[in-house]
Design an enzyme around this catalytic site. Structure first.
Site, PDB file in Angstrom:
ATOM      1  N   CYS A 138      -2.530   3.900  11.087  1.00 55.01           N
ATOM      2  CA  CYS A 138      -2.485   5.128  11.878  1.00 55.01           C
ATOM      3  C   CYS A 138      -3.776   5.241  12.676  1.00 55.01           C
ATOM      4  O   CYS A 138      -4.393   6.304  12.751  1.00 55.01           O
ATOM      5  CB  CYS A 138      -2.238   6.357  11.015  1.00 55.01           C
ATOM      6  SG  CYS A 138      -3.384   6.545   9.629  1.00 55.01           S
ATOM      7  N   PRO A 175       1.466   7.802  -0.549  1.00 55.67           N
ATOM      8  CA  PRO A 175       2.255   8.678  -1.429  1.00 55.67           C
ATOM      9  C   PRO A 175       3.761   8.438  -1.385  1.00 55.67           C
ATOM     10  O   PRO A 175       4.515   9.117  -2.063  1.00 55.67           O
ATOM     11  CB  PRO A 175       1.925  10.066  -0.906  1.00 55.67           C
ATOM     12  CG  PRO A 175       1.693   9.860   0.554  1.00 55.67           C
ATOM     13  CD  PRO A 175       1.020   8.535   0.676  1.00 55.67           C
ATOM     14  N   CYS A 195       0.877  -1.190   0.000  1.00 56.37           N
ATOM     15  CA  CYS A 195       0.000   0.000   0.000  1.00 56.37           C
ATOM     16  C   CYS A 195       0.905   1.229   0.000  1.00 56.37           C
ATOM     17  O   CYS A 195       1.078   1.884   1.026  1.00 56.37           O
ATOM     18  CB  CYS A 195      -0.910   0.000   1.226  1.00 56.37           C
ATOM     19  SG  CYS A 195      -1.781  -1.553   1.533  1.00 56.37           S
TER      20      CYS A 195
END
Length: 439
Positions: A393, A275, A272
């Site tokens: 997160c 960015p 994944c």
């Protein structure tokens, strides 16, 4: 004529008011709105708009409680523009010390007139804000003690939804929850990761010192992670942005790549990737040796990943546009795999206060299904003896420990090396990571 910076903030906040269940992102809305007004708004005005939007989002539910106390009526009886105007005015009275009270009230009233709100409603807004000023000055909005009801205290003191607090109480002690709520009321500090492919942490600190920029190292275990103190401008204005000397990244995110600890010459899969914060950090830890395969399904995010790789001088990474669940790399090929899974983002409330306005409890089950599938996919790609790190997160056990525990129960060839849950603190976001090994 209405103040354009406040009008821009109002338009952004109205989107959230009308957004319903849509997962809007404040940063994206702010950037889009300010981009159209870039020729009109000064840098100071743009900063004011951002501060007003983020502050109002951060205190949204608290402001709503105040509005109910001031008006004695349900918010549903007011139109979305009126609710938004009252929040904007009250937040300026409470949270923007540099804005005089008369300016906070008068500019909100002028904005209401510019929006062609009825004269009767304009008078109502003016009266509510003036009463709000008196209430703040006389401490009438002071919250009840936490000892009586933690959830009510945190709603009135910090704008945390009561249902959210109840969920946290199932996992954490009251003092930890209180501390996270306090910290979440202020913007997160600017933290950068020094790109060791191009410059050492010590050399970059010298560059900052020469530019009169103060920095500190919040965690001695992460020497490449620097906190930039007192910086209010764009990170792009820091020394070495174009040269690729640093990447804006929270210490908790930096810690995840260290937790995986890829070594030069290894084969690594990032399931994944965009960015690219962890992808490019892993490349630095590997000294651009070996190979990273970075998977990203969305074309625009893949482009951003490539731009970041180019700026930072990453050379050992191949990118592939594909869904991490649909892509089928060769099984048993990789020394290390990173599954930085999509999640609720609840550990990043300081940066994304809108999360608590949009989060619904069923969201967790939606994420956990995807997280479990990605973990299974990533583990299948490991060599015997290989290491996988699963990270989010999120603060929620359902997305973290429970996902890993369920996977371990179904997969006897997997062992748990270590896991850690980090909470929101002054210096870093909340994060979770578990390190698994294939027997």
């Amino acid at each position: 004529m209405a103040d354009l910076s406040r009008k821009s903030a109002f338009e952004i906040l109205l989107r959230f008011e009308r957004g319903g269940a849509t997962r809007l992102k404040a940063d994206s809305l702010i950037q889009d709105t300010l981009a159209t007004a870039s020729k009109i708004l000064s840098e100071t005005d743009r900063g004011f708009t951002r501060a007003l939007v983020m502050g109002t989002l951060r205190h949204w539910l608290r402001l709503d409680e105040w509005i109910k106390l001031l008006t004695g009526r349900p918010l549903k009886n007011m139109t979305p523009p009126v609710r938004t105007l009252l929040r904007v005015g009250l937040f300026q009275l409470y949270g923007m010390a540099h804005v005089p009270a008369y300016a906070a009230i008068d500019t909100t009233v002028e904005l209401a007139k510019a929006l062609k709100v009825s004269p009767k409603t304009v008078k109502f807004i003016n009266a509510v804000l003036r009463e709000g000023q008196r209430a703040l000055e006389s401490n009438r909005f002071d919250p009840p003690p936490a000892s009586e009801s933690l959830s009510r205290h945190l709603l009135m003191a910090y704008g945390w939804p009561e249902a959210w607090v109840v969920l946290l109480q199932q996992q954490y002690d009251d003092e930890s929850i209180l501390q996270m709520a306090r910290v979440s009321q202020s913007p997160a500090p600017l933290s950068v990761r020094v790109n060791t492919l191009k410059i050492s942490p010590a050399a970059y600190q010298e560059q900052l010192a020469q530019a009169n920029v103060t920095c500190s190292v919040p965690d001695s275990a992460l020497p490449e992670s620097l906190r930039i103190d007192g910086w209010s401008g764009s990170p792009r204005a820091l020394p070495g942005y174009e040269e690729g000397w640093f990447y804006v990244q929270d210490p908790s995110s930096v810690w995840v790549s260290r937790f995986l600890n890829p070594e030069p010459g290894e084969q690594v899969l990032d399931l994944c990737a965009a960015p690219g914060s962890k992808t490019t950090h892993m490349s630095a830890l590997m000294e651009n040796q070996g190979k990273i395969l970075a998977i990203e399904p969305k074309k625009d995010r893949l482009l951003l990943l490539k731009e970041n790789m180019a700026r930072l001088g990453v050379e050992n990474t191949e990118t592939v546009q594909a869904d991490g669940l649909a892509f089928e790399p060769e099984a048993g090929l990789y020394d290390r795999v990173l599954v930085d899974a999509p999640c609720s983002g609840t550990g990043t409330l300081r940066r994304h206060p809108e999360i608590l306005l949009q989060l619904k409890k069923p969201d967790f089950s939606t994420y956990t299904a995807q997280q479990s599938a990605l973990l299974t996919q990533g583990f299948s790609c490991l060599k015997p003896g290989g290491v996988l790190v699963y990270s989010t997160c999120s603060l929620m056990r359902a997305e973290n420990h429970s996902v890993v525990a369920a996977f371990l129960k179904k997969n006897p060839e997997a062992t748990l090396d270590a896991e850690e849950q980090r909470l929101i603190t002054e210096s870093c976001d909340g994060f979770y990571a578990a390190r698994l090994r294939k027997k």
